[in-house]
Write a protein that holds these residues in place. Structure first.
Motif, PDB file in Angstrom:
ATOM      1  N   LYS A  31     -21.336 -71.019   0.070  1.00  0.00           N
ATOM      2  CA  LYS A  31     -21.460 -69.749   0.775  1.00  0.00           C
ATOM      3  C   LYS A  31     -20.371 -68.797   0.273  1.00  0.00           C
ATOM      4  CE  LYS A  31     -24.789 -70.000   3.916  1.00  0.00           C
ATOM      5  NZ  LYS A  31     -24.418 -69.897   5.345  1.00  0.00           N
ATOM      6  N   PHE A  32     -20.776 -67.581  -0.045  1.00  0.00           N
ATOM      7  CA  PHE A  32     -19.802 -66.556  -0.381  1.00  0.00           C
ATOM      8  C   PHE A  32     -19.075 -66.129   0.894  1.00  0.00           C
ATOM      9  CE2 PHE A  32     -22.832 -65.997  -3.958  1.00  0.00           C
ATOM     10  CZ  PHE A  32     -21.920 -66.127  -5.015  1.00  0.00           C
ATOM     11  N   PRO A  33     -17.953 -65.427   0.764  1.00  0.00           N
ATOM     12  CA  PRO A  33     -17.216 -65.004   1.962  1.00  0.00           C
ATOM     13  C   PRO A  33     -18.056 -64.202   2.947  1.00  0.00           C
ATOM     14  CG  PRO A  33     -15.844 -64.738   0.017  1.00  0.00           C
ATOM     15  CD  PRO A  33     -17.214 -65.119  -0.477  1.00  0.00           C
ATOM     16  N   ASP A  34     -19.071 -63.489   2.442  1.00  0.00           N
ATOM     17  CA  ASP A  34     -19.931 -62.708   3.346  1.00  0.00           C
ATOM     18  C   ASP A  34     -21.114 -63.514   3.862  1.00  0.00           C
ATOM     19  OD1 ASP A  34     -21.478 -62.922   1.100  1.00  0.00           O
ATOM     20  OD2 ASP A  34     -21.742 -60.766   0.776  1.00  0.00           O
ATOM     21  N   SER A  35     -21.116 -64.845   3.605  1.00  0.00           N
ATOM     22  CA  SER A  35     -22.132 -65.800   4.089  1.00  0.00           C
ATOM     23  C   SER A  35     -23.430 -65.807   3.288  1.00  0.00           C
ATOM     24  CB  SER A  35     -22.455 -65.569   5.574  1.00  0.00           C
ATOM     25  OG  SER A  35     -21.327 -65.888   6.359  1.00  0.00           O
ATOM     26  N   GLU A  36     -23.496 -65.059   2.188  1.00  0.00           N
ATOM     27  CA  GLU A  36     -24.666 -65.174   1.322  1.00  0.00           C
ATOM     28  C   GLU A  36     -24.629 -66.520   0.594  1.00  0.00           C
ATOM     29  OE1 GLU A  36     -25.460 -60.448   0.326  1.00  0.00           O
ATOM     30  OE2 GLU A  36     -24.819 -61.802  -1.280  1.00  0.00           O
ATOM     31  N   THR A  62     -30.745 -69.615   7.018  1.00  0.00           N
ATOM     32  CA  THR A  62     -30.032 -70.036   5.808  1.00  0.00           C
ATOM     33  C   THR A  62     -30.854 -71.025   5.007  1.00  0.00           C
ATOM     34  OG1 THR A  62     -27.842 -69.664   6.751  1.00  0.00           O
ATOM     35  CG2 THR A  62     -27.983 -71.248   4.942  1.00  0.00           C
TER      36      THR A  62
END
Length: 294
Positions: A31-36, A62
């Motif tokens: 997960k990227f920091p922005d939750s993508e 997700t």
């Protein structure tokens, strides 16, 4: 054929591949920091028939997005065909419009499955099989109730009473009774369309002095199952067990059911949980073998 065990079903995907003796393609994900979601296939898929194993239990959105990205990536990298094994199909219960303006969400999911590059779908005990008929790709649901019943039979619960917690699950009780060799029945429930509160009507069941097992497709908050447990206990059942294919087990569902009087709750690895006991791998491997043989 190669199998891609998705992030939500890594162990199940590997078990299926082991049974079939086929290669797996690992997935790097984070997960990227922005939750993508980040997805990378760590193996060759060009020219291959690819089977993605990715259940879509919580967190549903997700897991769905990861499934769509996996399928699109496989096709973009040259896979000739993509089959999605999605044991728990999220949004399948949102299949009707009860109130004006409601979205029929499972129809949207069906469109996205096709758009992402999936050619065929295999799921397990979908809430309503009729929803799959509206999909634009071949889609089928197979039943894991026999697997669950076999588990209880192996534990010495032959001749146990099989109960469905509502009419919609009656087929599960019938299917289980054929394995267990005992009687079966079902209850009637009503759900408030606005609050979601469940009310179960009591009916006379031939369970006094007998073991009883409640079979359902999904245990979510546990209210329906707990109500059924209480009714069985009240009518003199010796021991009561609960079984489901998809153990979502939201919040205090497990405690709620056990406190109602259940001895044990048994689920599959469709949705890994603290009640997962039975694996779907043999059932799904069989479905793929039958498909290969045509």
């Amino acid at each position: 054929m190669k199998i891609i065990p998705g992030p939500s079903s890594t162990e199940l995907g590997r078990k299926i591949a082991e049974i079939l003796g086929v290669e797996t393609v690992s997935v790097a994900h984070k997960k990227f920091p922005d939750s993508e979601s980040y997805i990378r296939l760590e193996g060759e898929v060009k020219g291959e028939e690819i089977v993605i194993v990715q259940s879509t239990g919580p967190p549903q959105d997700t897991n769905l997005i990861q499934l769509f990205i996996l399928a699109d990536a496989a096709k973009d990298l040259g896979a000739k065909r993509v089959i999605a094994i999605v044991p728990y199909l999220a949004y399948a219960r949102q299949d009707k419009r009860f109130l004006p303006g409601e979205a029929i969400s499972i129809q949207t999911i069906g469109k996205l499955l096709k758009t992402s590059g999936i050619d065929e779908l295999i799921t397990v005990n979908v809430h309503e099989r009729e929803v799959l008929e509206k999909f634009e790709i071949p889609a089928k649901s197979i039943s894991a109730i026999e697997l669950l019943a076999d588990y209880f039979k192996s534990k010495g619960l032959e001749r146990a009473f099989a109960l469905a917690p509502d009419e919609g699950a009656a087929e599960f009780a019938i299917e289980a009774s054929k394995v267990l060799g005992g009687d079966y029945g079902w209850l009637h429930k009503e759900r408030d369309r606005y609050t979601g509160e469940v009310r179960t009507e009591e009916k006379n069941l031939d369970v006094s002095g007998k073991d009883a097992i409640i079979f359902d497709d999904i245990i979510s908050t546990g209210g329906t199952t707990a109500n059924a447990v209480k009714i069985l206990r009240k009518q003199g059942a010796r021991r009561v067990f609960a079984a489901c294919v998809h153990p979502l087990m939201i919040g205090n569902a497990k405690e709620r059911i056990l406190q109602a009087g259940a001895e044990e709750i048994v689920g599959t690895d469709s949705v890994p949980s603290n009640v997962t006991v039975v694996s779907l791998a043999p059932l799904l491997a069989k479905a793929l073998t039958e498909k290969i043989k045509g």
